[in-house]
Design an enzyme around this catalytic site. Sequence first.
Site, PDB file in Angstrom:
ATOM      1  CB  CYS A 213     -47.482 -70.846  66.743  1.00  0.00           C
ATOM      2  SG  CYS A 213     -48.101 -70.415  65.134  1.00  0.00           S
TER       3      CYS A 213
ATOM      4  NE  ARG B  72     -50.545 -72.551  72.748  1.00  0.00           N
ATOM      5  CZ  ARG B  72     -50.805 -71.722  73.740  1.00  0.00           C
ATOM      6  NH1 ARG B  72     -50.720 -72.148  74.966  1.00  0.00           N
ATOM      7  NH2 ARG B  72     -51.136 -70.483  73.526  1.00  0.00           N
TER       8      ARG B  72
ATOM      9  CD1 TRP C 201     -53.617 -74.036  64.110  1.00  0.00           C
ATOM     10  CD2 TRP C 201     -53.890 -71.845  63.706  1.00  0.00           C
ATOM     11  NE1 TRP C 201     -54.959 -73.797  63.922  1.00  0.00           N
ATOM     12  CE2 TRP C 201     -55.158 -72.475  63.681  1.00  0.00           C
ATOM     13  CE3 TRP C 201     -53.818 -70.476  63.479  1.00  0.00           C
ATOM     14  CZ2 TRP C 201     -56.324 -71.767  63.431  1.00  0.00           C
ATOM     15  CZ3 TRP C 201     -54.988 -69.772  63.235  1.00  0.00           C
ATOM     16  CH2 TRP C 201     -56.223 -70.429  63.210  1.00  0.00           C
TER      17      TRP C 201
ATOM     18  CG  ASN D 288     -45.776 -68.704  68.674  1.00  0.00           C
ATOM     19  OD1 ASN D 288     -45.277 -69.458  67.844  1.00  0.00           O
ATOM     20  ND2 ASN D 288     -45.953 -69.016  69.949  1.00  0.00           N
ATOM     21  N   GLY D 289     -47.353 -65.389  65.856  1.00  0.00           N
ATOM     22  CA  GLY D 289     -47.901 -64.056  65.591  1.00  0.00           C
ATOM     23  C   GLY D 289     -47.892 -63.760  64.107  1.00  0.00           C
TER      24      GLY D 289
ATOM     25  CD  GLU E  86     -70.116 -73.568  76.615  1.00  0.00           C
ATOM     26  OE1 GLU E  86     -70.062 -72.569  75.877  1.00  0.00           O
ATOM     27  OE2 GLU E  86     -69.137 -74.305  76.831  1.00  0.00           O
TER      28      GLU E  86
ATOM     29  CE  LYS F  33     -67.675 -76.411  74.451  1.00  0.00           C
ATOM     30  NZ  LYS F  33     -67.261 -75.345  75.288  1.00  0.00           N
TER      31      LYS F  33
ATOM     32  CD  GLU G 147     -66.098 -75.263  70.535  1.00  0.00           C
ATOM     33  OE1 GLU G 147     -65.157 -74.475  70.508  1.00  0.00           O
ATOM     34  OE2 GLU G 147     -66.626 -75.656  71.591  1.00  0.00           O
TER      35      GLU G 147
ATOM     36  CG  HIS H  65     -91.081 -64.260  67.114  1.00  0.00           C
ATOM     37  ND1 HIS H  65     -92.277 -63.632  66.874  1.00  0.00           N
ATOM     38  CD2 HIS H  65     -90.981 -64.388  68.455  1.00  0.00           C
ATOM     39  CE1 HIS H  65     -92.873 -63.368  68.014  1.00  0.00           C
ATOM     40  NE2 HIS H  65     -92.117 -63.815  69.003  1.00  0.00           N
TER      41      HIS H  65
ATOM     42  CE  LYS I 222     -57.971 -74.867  76.175  1.00  0.00           C
ATOM     43  NZ  LYS I 222     -59.435 -75.000  76.363  1.00  0.00           N
TER      44      LYS I 222
HETATM   45  C1  F6R Z   1     -65.011 -73.188  73.091  1.00  0.00           C
HETATM   46  C2  F6R Z   1     -63.702 -72.612  73.272  1.00  0.00           C
HETATM   47  C3  F6R Z   1     -63.430 -71.248  72.699  1.00  0.00           C
HETATM   48  C4  F6R Z   1     -62.778 -70.368  73.759  1.00  0.00           C
HETATM   49  C5  F6R Z   1     -62.403 -68.999  73.175  1.00  0.00           C
HETATM   50  C6  F6R Z   1     -61.810 -68.065  74.228  1.00  0.00           C
HETATM   51  O1  F6R Z   1     -65.086 -74.490  73.577  1.00  0.00           O
HETATM   52  O2  F6R Z   1     -62.848 -73.198  73.874  1.00  0.00           O
HETATM   53  O3  F6R Z   1     -64.598 -70.682  72.211  1.00  0.00           O
HETATM   54  O4  F6R Z   1     -63.680 -70.238  74.817  1.00  0.00           O
HETATM   55  O5  F6R Z   1     -61.490 -69.158  72.137  1.00  0.00           O
HETATM   56  O6  F6R Z   1     -60.662 -68.608  74.796  1.00  0.00           O
HETATM   57  P1  F6R Z   1     -60.097 -68.073  76.175  1.00  0.00           P
HETATM   58  O7  F6R Z   1     -61.092 -68.431  77.227  1.00  0.00           O
HETATM   59  O8  F6R Z   1     -58.786 -68.761  76.351  1.00  0.00           O
HETATM   60  O9  F6R Z   1     -59.962 -66.588  76.052  1.00  0.00           O
END
Ligand code: F6R
Length: 605
Positions: free
Chosen positions: A2, A27, A73, A99-100, A480, A484, A487, A503, A600
Amino acid sequence: MCGIVGYIGKRDATPILLEGLHRVEYRGYDSAGIAITRPGGLQVLKCQGRVRDLENMLPKRFKGAPGIAHTRWATHGEPSDHNAHPHCDAANRIAVVHNGIIENAAALRARLMSEGITLRSETDTEVLAHLIAAVPAETLADAVRQVLRIVTGTYALAVLDAERPEAIVVARNGGPVVIGIGDREMFVASDPAALVAHTRSVVHLDDGEIAVVRADGYETSTLDGGPTAKTPSVIDWTSGSFDKGGYSHYMRKEIVEQPEAVRRTLRGRIEPRFQTAHLGGIELTAGELLDIRRIKVLGCGSAYIAGCVGAHLIEQLARIPAHAEAASEFRYRNPVIERDTLYIAVSQSGETFETLAAVQEIKRKGGRVLGIINVVGSTIGRECGRGIYVHAGPEIAVVSTKTFTCTSIAFALLAVHLGRIRDLSTADGRRLTRALAAVPEQIEEIMGREDEIARLAEMLLGCEHAYFIGRSAGYCVAMEGALKLKEVSYLHAEAYPASELKHGPLALITPQTPTIVVIPRDDLFSKNVSTIEEIRARRGPVIAVTHPGELPVKVEAAFTVPQSEPELDPILLNIPLQLFAYHVALRKGCDIDKPRHLAKSVTVE
Ligand code: F6R
C-alpha cells in the site's frame, strides 16, 4: 504494498496526490482512492484497478485541499471499489487511509455493528474512521490518539476531518510515514518517492508517534501526547532518478545502470594507503571488530541471497564463521543471541516487516546489529543505527537487481575491512580492492553482449521447468538466478547445489528441462564439469555461465563473463542471469516491472 500520499497547502491537492500515487505505483497495488476537503465536506473517489482508472473517473470539479490518497494491496477483503481506501464514517466527515493490519478489527467491527453502525467494506481500516468520528475529543489528533490506544496491529495512517481542515493527522506503528516540508505547504507519504518532486527535506516518524501536519508546520508527539523532537533530513535522490529514462522497463534500466550504481557503492570506500576498505558508518572500532567470533546475516528474498554471498565473502576473507538465514524464519525460532556475534540486516527498502522484526528481536536480547541498506533514513536503517548504505539509487522494479549487486559489493568491502584487521595480507588487500574497482567496467562488458543473452533466453521459451545449479558461492548465484526467473517469467525454476543433484533432483532431468550451470574457472571447475556430464547423460540441455576458455564438455550454450578474483566472481556471474530472466519474461509478454501477486517492500507479515 500500500501507498499513502497527503497534501496540505494553498494549491489544489488533486494533481499533487495523483502524481504522488503514480510515484508509488511500483510498490504493487490493486486499487486506488483519493479524498479531498472542500467547503461543504469531503469529496471521495476510489476504485479497483490502476491509478489511471481513478484519474479517468475524476469529475472536473474534484478540487480542494487538504487531501489524502492511497494505493491498496488487499489484506482484509478482496480488491474492490468498496474495499479501496479512503474509508469514511457514516457522515462522510472523517477519511482514513491506512497501510498495515489492524489485528483486533473483527472485535471492533462487531462492537460497531452492535451499536447500529453499518460497515460499507470488509476492511480492517473502516473501523478506524467510525471510531475516530465517534470519540468525543477537542482535536482530531486527540480523537486519533484515543482510538489508537484501543487498536492492536500495525499501521501507517493519514486522517482528514472535513470539519477541521487545518490539519492532516498521521500516525505510525510498524509502517513508514514521512513528512515532506515545503514552503507554506506540507506533504505526507509512506514512501519518499511520492515527495521528491516537491521537497527533499523530510522527517521520518518513529513507531508510536503521531503528527499534526499543517500547511505552515508540524508537531510530533507520542500516543500519550508527550511532544517528541525531530530533525529534518535531506533525501539524496532526485525526482529524475525515479523516471524510466527512455527504457521500456525499470528492470532493464536498473540492470543497465549497475556500473554507475557499483561506482557509487565503492565511492570513497577504498583506502589505498592500507589496502583496505573505509566504512565510516559501521561505528565499531578495530578492537570491537577483532572481538567478533561469528557473523549472522539476515534478510528476505534477494536480500537474503545477497547475505549468502556476503557470508561466503566474510568467511573466506576474514576467516570469521559467517552464515545467512531468512529473517522471516529467524525471528520465530527463539534465536540464541550471542555477545560476540555481529548480526547484519540486509534490506533494499529498509522497510521489510520480517527483517525489521528480526532486528528488533536481536536488539531486545542485547545483540549488535549492523544494517546493509539501500534506502537512506528507512526504518531498518534507523533501527540498526550503524551500517553501510549501498547507494544503489531508487529501485523501482519489483524485482531486485542493482541492489543485489551493490549489496554484494558492500559485503566485499566489509569482508576486506574485517580481513585486513585480521589475517588478510596487504597483497591480498591490494588484489581485492583493485578487483573491486574493476567491476563496473566488467559489468559494462557484459551489458555490451546483451544480444547473446537474449538469444539464450529463447532456449527456455517452450519449457516449463529449469534448474539452476552451482557449487559453494556459485550456488548463491544459482539461487538468485532461479528467483529472478520465476518472479518475472513465471517459469518454474529451482536452484540446487550442484553437488546435491545426484542425491535426488537428477531424476527430474529430461530433454525438456534445461539446467543453467554456474561454472567459474575455480578449484571446483572439474567437479562442475562432472556434474554437467551427469546431466548430459540424461539428455538434459545445459546452458553454462562461465569464464572465457574452452569447456572440456559439450553444452547446448555458454555465456562467458570476465574473470575477476575468485572471491568476487559470483558478483559478475550473476549479471547475465538478471538479463536472462528479463529476456525470457519479455518474450513471454509478462508484466516485468510488476509481476503478478508480488509487491515491492513487504511491510506486512
Ligand atoms: C526479489 C525481491 C524480494 C526482496 C525481498 C526483500 O527480486 O525483490 O525477494 O528482495 O522482499 O526486500 P528488501 O530488500 O526491501 O528487504
